[in-house]
Design an enzyme around this catalytic site. Structure first.
Site, PDB file in Angstrom:
ATOM      1  N   HIS A   2       0.913  -0.903   0.310  1.00  0.00           N
ATOM      2  CA  HIS A   2      -0.443  -0.075  -0.174  1.00  0.00           C
ATOM      3  C   HIS A   2       0.611   1.077  -0.085  1.00  0.00           C
ATOM      4  CE1 HIS A   2      -3.821   1.942   1.096  1.00  0.00           C
ATOM      5  NE2 HIS A   2      -3.200   2.715   1.406  1.00  0.00           N
ATOM      6  N   GLU A   3       2.388   1.153   0.791  1.00  0.00           N
ATOM      7  CA  GLU A   3       2.746   2.276   1.103  1.00  0.00           C
ATOM      8  C   GLU A   3       3.954   2.846  -0.152  1.00  0.00           C
ATOM      9  OE1 GLU A   3       2.286   4.494   3.099  1.00  0.00           O
ATOM     10  OE2 GLU A   3       1.280   3.490   4.637  1.00  0.00           O
ATOM     11  N   HIS A  42      -5.419   7.599  -3.070  1.00  0.00           N
ATOM     12  CA  HIS A  42      -6.277   6.761  -2.294  1.00  0.00           C
ATOM     13  C   HIS A  42      -7.114   6.301  -3.119  1.00  0.00           C
ATOM     14  CE1 HIS A  42      -4.865   6.974   2.610  1.00  0.00           C
ATOM     15  NE2 HIS A  42      -4.799   5.814   1.861  1.00  0.00           N
ATOM     16  N   HIS A  71       2.168   4.692  -2.975  1.00  0.00           N
ATOM     17  CA  HIS A  71       2.291   6.475  -2.299  1.00  0.00           C
ATOM     18  C   HIS A  71       3.483   6.843  -2.759  1.00  0.00           C
ATOM     19  CE1 HIS A  71      -1.439   6.566  -0.854  1.00  0.00           C
ATOM     20  NE2 HIS A  71      -1.188   5.652   0.405  1.00  0.00           N
TER      21      HIS A  71
END
Length: 338
Positions: free
Chosen positions: A154-155, A164, A158
């Protein structure tokens, strides 16, 4: 650092949920890396995993993005790596000087945060209990065991330029860390390819496609020759959840429902032993946890949610034989997943 304002996005544990506004996974400012071979460097490691296990987990997390994009990732030792990764406790780097970069808060809170390009940093909370495997609550330790692969994937999104996603099935959904979504979804694929395109990685793609591999070896061709096989917009294959053994009774319940169990001996005429032990997915449940689980002798009650999904087993006489087992699954598990 001067120039464009950098944004940081974080993940928090289920025990400290908070509202996060829904945003499209694609950064409207288009911040991204200008090259496809992204380098990364590990600056520090967690206390709960070895250096090798940490590297392997991060390798798996990076592969989730390299499998669906033209990007490749290489760990390097030099200090000018594109992305730096580290595990830090409480006050770290320049945290606190900006509302976009919070300091860590110890166990069961903020798990990690990352910065959009070109800063390229991913920070993990060193005080958390990091594991490789599905995140779950440890009744013995009284804390969450957090899946490094899932949180890192997930990170990394980014750090590559993704914000998101509003799609609850996306890895980049703000609740993905809470629900344990491990794989990229259609919206993730769309977003990463909108930033970096869809590029075949092998010179042999035209020859392979001509020999029929687009149909016969679709998984291979989706990874290496998506453009030639016109597979750029297709999401990865969905891996089905394994079916529990026939001896385990399955309960499919809605989220939030209180599920009650009562341990019973195999022989109804047997004398009821004074001690009953309860286990979840093989780990002993040592005590009740308010709002999650109530343990009292032969009776067990849980609140159905993503982290309480699993197989519950009671044993007679401590380490005696298993008396009963139940598998708890959520109905409509995709609701709220991301």
């Amino acid at each position: 650092m001067t120039g464009a304002v950098l944004q940081v996005f974080g993940a928090s544990a289920a025990s400290s949920r908070r509202h996060v506004s829904k945003r499209d996974a694609f950064d409207p400012l288009g911040r991204k890396w200008t090259h496809a071979n992204i380098s990364y460097r590990l600056e520090s490691f967690p206390d709960t995993l070895s250096a090798n296990a940490t590297r392997e987990a991060l390798g798996v997390a990076f592969s989730k993005w390299s499998d669906v994009s033209p990007l490749s990732f290489t760990e390097v030792r030099r200090r000018d790596a594109d992305i730096t990764i580290g595990f830090y406790a409480l006050n770290h780097s320049d945290c606190g000087s900006s509302p976009l970069h919070p300091c860590f808060d110890g166990v069961n809170g903020e798990l990690a945060h990352a910065f959009l390009p070109p800063r390229g940093e991913i920070h993990f909370d060193k005080d958390e209990l990091w594991i490789v495997g599905r995140s779950r609550f440890s009744w013995r330790r009284g804390a969450w065991l957090n899946d490094l692969v899932q949180v890192a994937a997930h990170e990394i999104g980014h750090a590559l330029g993704l914000r998101h996603s509003a799609d609850p099935r996306a890895l980049m959904h703000p609740n993905a860390t809470t629900t344990g979504q491990r794989d990229v979804g259609r919206d993730d694929v769309r977003a990463i390819r909108r930033l970096y395109g869809c590029v075949d990685k092998k010179r042999a793609c035209e020859r392979w496609a001509g020999s029929g591999l687009c149909e016969r070896r679709k998984r291979l061709m989706k990874k290496t020759c998506p453009r030639r096989c016109r597979l750029c917009s297709e999401p990865p294959e969905v891996v089905a959840t394994p079916t529990p053994p026939a001896s385990v009774r399955v309960k499919v319940v809605p989220r939030g429902k209180v599920v009650a169990f009562r341990c019973s001996p195999k022989n109804p005429k047997a004398r009821w032993p004074p001690k009953v032990s309860w286990y979840k997915d093989g780990e002993r449940i040592a005590a009740s946890v308010p709002g999650h689980i109530a343990l009292k002798g032969r009776d067990l009650r849980i609140v159905a949610n993503e982290f309480n999904e699993g197989v519950y087993t009671c044993r007679l006489g401590g380490r005696g034989p298993a008396a009963d087992s139940w598998s708890v699954r959520l109905r409509n598990p995709d609701r709220g997943r991301g």
